[in-house]
Motif scaffolding. Structure first.
Motif, PDB file in Angstrom:
ATOM      1  N   GLU A  26      -0.659  10.723   0.108  1.00  0.00           N
ATOM      2  CA  GLU A  26      -1.465   9.840  -0.555  1.00  0.00           C
ATOM      3  C   GLU A  26      -0.484  10.942  -2.278  1.00  0.00           C
ATOM      4  O   GLU A  26      -0.664  12.035  -2.619  1.00  0.00           O
ATOM      5  CB  GLU A  26      -2.460  10.926  -1.086  1.00  0.00           C
ATOM      6  CG  GLU A  26      -3.282   8.990  -1.662  1.00  0.00           C
ATOM      7  CD  GLU A  26      -4.905   8.072  -1.598  1.00  0.00           C
ATOM      8  OE1 GLU A  26      -4.934   9.082  -0.010  1.00  0.00           O
ATOM      9  OE2 GLU A  26      -5.695   8.600  -2.427  1.00  0.00           O
ATOM     10  N   ASP A  45       2.922  -2.595  11.432  1.00  0.00           N
ATOM     11  CA  ASP A  45       2.666  -3.825  11.443  1.00  0.00           C
ATOM     12  C   ASP A  45       1.867  -4.057  11.829  1.00  0.00           C
ATOM     13  O   ASP A  45       1.618  -4.141  13.043  1.00  0.00           O
ATOM     14  CB  ASP A  45       3.181  -4.359  10.270  1.00  0.00           C
ATOM     15  CG  ASP A  45       2.792  -4.634   9.288  1.00  0.00           C
ATOM     16  OD1 ASP A  45       1.968  -4.904   8.946  1.00  0.00           O
ATOM     17  OD2 ASP A  45       4.057  -5.392   8.012  1.00  0.00           O
ATOM     18  N   ILE A  68       5.321   1.206   9.903  1.00  0.00           N
ATOM     19  CA  ILE A  68       4.792   1.267   9.030  1.00  0.00           C
ATOM     20  C   ILE A  68       4.563   3.038   8.877  1.00  0.00           C
ATOM     21  O   ILE A  68       3.621   3.445   9.386  1.00  0.00           O
ATOM     22  CB  ILE A  68       3.449   0.776   8.665  1.00  0.00           C
ATOM     23  CG1 ILE A  68       3.980  -0.600   8.511  1.00  0.00           C
ATOM     24  CG2 ILE A  68       3.469   1.421   6.860  1.00  0.00           C
ATOM     25  CD1 ILE A  68       3.168  -1.028   8.231  1.00  0.00           C
ATOM     26  N   HIS A  69       5.382   3.431   7.781  1.00  0.00           N
ATOM     27  CA  HIS A  69       5.325   5.568   7.277  1.00  0.00           C
ATOM     28  C   HIS A  69       4.628   5.544   6.551  1.00  0.00           C
ATOM     29  O   HIS A  69       5.027   4.864   5.402  1.00  0.00           O
ATOM     30  CB  HIS A  69       6.913   6.282   7.990  1.00  0.00           C
ATOM     31  CG  HIS A  69       7.840   5.721   8.383  1.00  0.00           C
ATOM     32  ND1 HIS A  69       7.486   4.545   8.190  1.00  0.00           N
ATOM     33  CD2 HIS A  69       8.105   6.419   9.386  1.00  0.00           C
ATOM     34  CE1 HIS A  69       8.883   4.546   9.963  1.00  0.00           C
ATOM     35  NE2 HIS A  69       9.045   5.895  10.546  1.00  0.00           N
ATOM     36  N   VAL A  70       3.420   6.342   6.578  1.00  0.00           N
ATOM     37  CA  VAL A  70       2.004   6.346   5.274  1.00  0.00           C
ATOM     38  C   VAL A  70       2.616   7.650   5.053  1.00  0.00           C
ATOM     39  O   VAL A  70       2.257   9.201   5.561  1.00  0.00           O
ATOM     40  CB  VAL A  70       0.724   6.397   6.060  1.00  0.00           C
ATOM     41  CG1 VAL A  70      -0.039   6.542   5.216  1.00  0.00           C
ATOM     42  CG2 VAL A  70       1.216   5.254   6.757  1.00  0.00           C
ATOM     43  N   GLY A 121       3.188   2.024   1.704  1.00  0.00           N
ATOM     44  CA  GLY A 121       3.839   2.007   3.418  1.00  0.00           C
ATOM     45  C   GLY A 121       4.831   2.219   3.731  1.00  0.00           C
ATOM     46  O   GLY A 121       5.742   0.949   2.933  1.00  0.00           O
ATOM     47  N   ARG A 169       0.975  -0.679   0.077  1.00  0.00           N
ATOM     48  CA  ARG A 169      -0.264  -0.288  -0.174  1.00  0.00           C
ATOM     49  C   ARG A 169       0.431   1.213  -0.535  1.00  0.00           C
ATOM     50  O   ARG A 169       0.263   2.216   0.269  1.00  0.00           O
ATOM     51  CB  ARG A 169      -0.517   0.325   0.934  1.00  0.00           C
ATOM     52  CG  ARG A 169      -1.850  -0.851   1.059  1.00  0.00           C
ATOM     53  CD  ARG A 169      -2.896  -1.102   2.155  1.00  0.00           C
ATOM     54  NE  ARG A 169      -2.374  -1.195   3.395  1.00  0.00           N
ATOM     55  CZ  ARG A 169      -3.449  -1.636   4.173  1.00  0.00           C
ATOM     56  NH1 ARG A 169      -4.080  -0.918   4.940  1.00  0.00           N
ATOM     57  NH2 ARG A 169      -2.748  -2.000   5.731  1.00  0.00           N
ATOM     58  N   THR A 177       1.597   7.600  11.167  1.00  0.00           N
ATOM     59  CA  THR A 177       2.660   6.420  11.256  1.00  0.00           C
ATOM     60  C   THR A 177       2.075   5.390  12.414  1.00  0.00           C
ATOM     61  O   THR A 177       1.122   5.322  13.236  1.00  0.00           O
ATOM     62  CB  THR A 177       3.957   7.077  12.334  1.00  0.00           C
ATOM     63  OG1 THR A 177       4.414   8.137  11.900  1.00  0.00           O
ATOM     64  CG2 THR A 177       5.153   5.689  12.500  1.00  0.00           C
ATOM     65  N   ILE A 233       4.771  12.324   5.460  1.00  0.00           N
ATOM     66  CA  ILE A 233       3.956  11.541   6.541  1.00  0.00           C
ATOM     67  C   ILE A 233       3.039  11.747   6.725  1.00  0.00           C
ATOM     68  O   ILE A 233       2.929  12.216   8.502  1.00  0.00           O
ATOM     69  CB  ILE A 233       5.718  10.887   6.947  1.00  0.00           C
ATOM     70  CG1 ILE A 233       6.425  10.433   6.422  1.00  0.00           C
ATOM     71  CG2 ILE A 233       4.337   9.624   8.047  1.00  0.00           C
ATOM     72  CD1 ILE A 233       6.744   8.978   5.011  1.00  0.00           C
TER      73      ILE A 233
END
Ligand SMILES: [Zn+2]
Length: 238
Positions: free
Chosen positions: A77, A65, A72-74, A27, A25, A62, A59
């Motif tokens: 978009e 998982d 995971i650093h998101v 991340g 995804r 955060t 980012i």
């Protein structure tokens, strides 16, 4: 597993890291990070990663998982992603995090000022709340506010220590927050101590190192939540 630098030093604002994986995804998983991942009622950090060529990758969130040890650093978009193996410099939104650290530590003090079992809690940037199982006990807000002010002014040191799962099992009184179970599985549990004996409880969050850093705390609106629970809100006054 991601090495969580924030656990040993909550005041780190930047760190060098390497992108070790990117999930399906988008991340980003780094070998190490200063970004706290959502947990224990404290939202994950935001900020940005500085890429090799100087580009900035924002980012948005955060999170952990499913293994609870990989962070995971998101990215925001639509961001272009770096390659696996890329070197980055992580930068925290420090102002937001520092507010969380102050609120989080203030909530530990609230659990001292109001010594009832805690059934829930939530932290946001300048506010926080705890739910207490206190039945029909009257809430004296001025008294609690004064107790909080005393604890803040006491400038108590906030430190961490570790105990084994077995040691925690032998001391169930340490667990004040019934809704947030101390993380298990690694064989040891992190305790946060305030002063010599002001407060001691399992916690994986980020805190200030002295209670004086919290500053002035106001009590917000409190409300009944069900038969037993009272929701008590605090906010920082800057
Ligand atoms: Zn804590």
């Amino acid at each position: 597993m991601t090495h969580p630098l924030f656990r040993d030093d909550a005041y780190l604002r930047t760190c060098d890291a390497e992108v070790v994986d990117i999930n399906d995804r988008g991340g980003l998983i780094l070998d190490r990070t200063i970004f706290y991942a959502t947990g224990g009622g404290q939202p994950g950090d935001t900020g940005y990663l500085e890429l090799d060529g100087g580009e900035r990758l924002d980012i948005a969130a955060t999170v952990y998982d499913s293994d609870r040890t990989t962070i995971i650093h998101v990215p925001v978009e639509g961001s272009p992603l770096p390659e696996i193996g890329a070197k980055v410099v992580a930068h925290l939104d420090w102002q937001r995090r520092y507010h969380m650290m102050r609120v989080h530590t203030a909530l530990h003090l609230l659990s001292v000022a109001l010594p009832f079992p805690v059934t829930g809690g939530q932290i946001s940037e300048g506010e926080g709340r705890l739910d207490f199982d206190m039945g029909d006990t009257q809430l004296d807000k001025e008294d609690i506010k004064a107790r909080l002010a005393d604890l803040v002014a006491g400038d108590h040191e906030v430190t961490t220590e570790w105990i084994t799962d077995e040691e925690l099992d032998a001391k169930p009184d340490l667990v004040k927050t019934m809704s947030v179970k101390p993380p298990r599985g690694s064989g040891r549990v992190r305790l946060v101590r305030i002063g010599a004996d002001v407060d001691l409880q399992p916690c994986g969050g980020t805190h200030v190192t002295r209670t004086s850093e919290i500053g002035t705390v106001e009590l917000g609106k409190s409300e009944k939540k069900g038969k037993q629970n009272r929701r008590v809100r605090i906010r920082l006054v800057d």
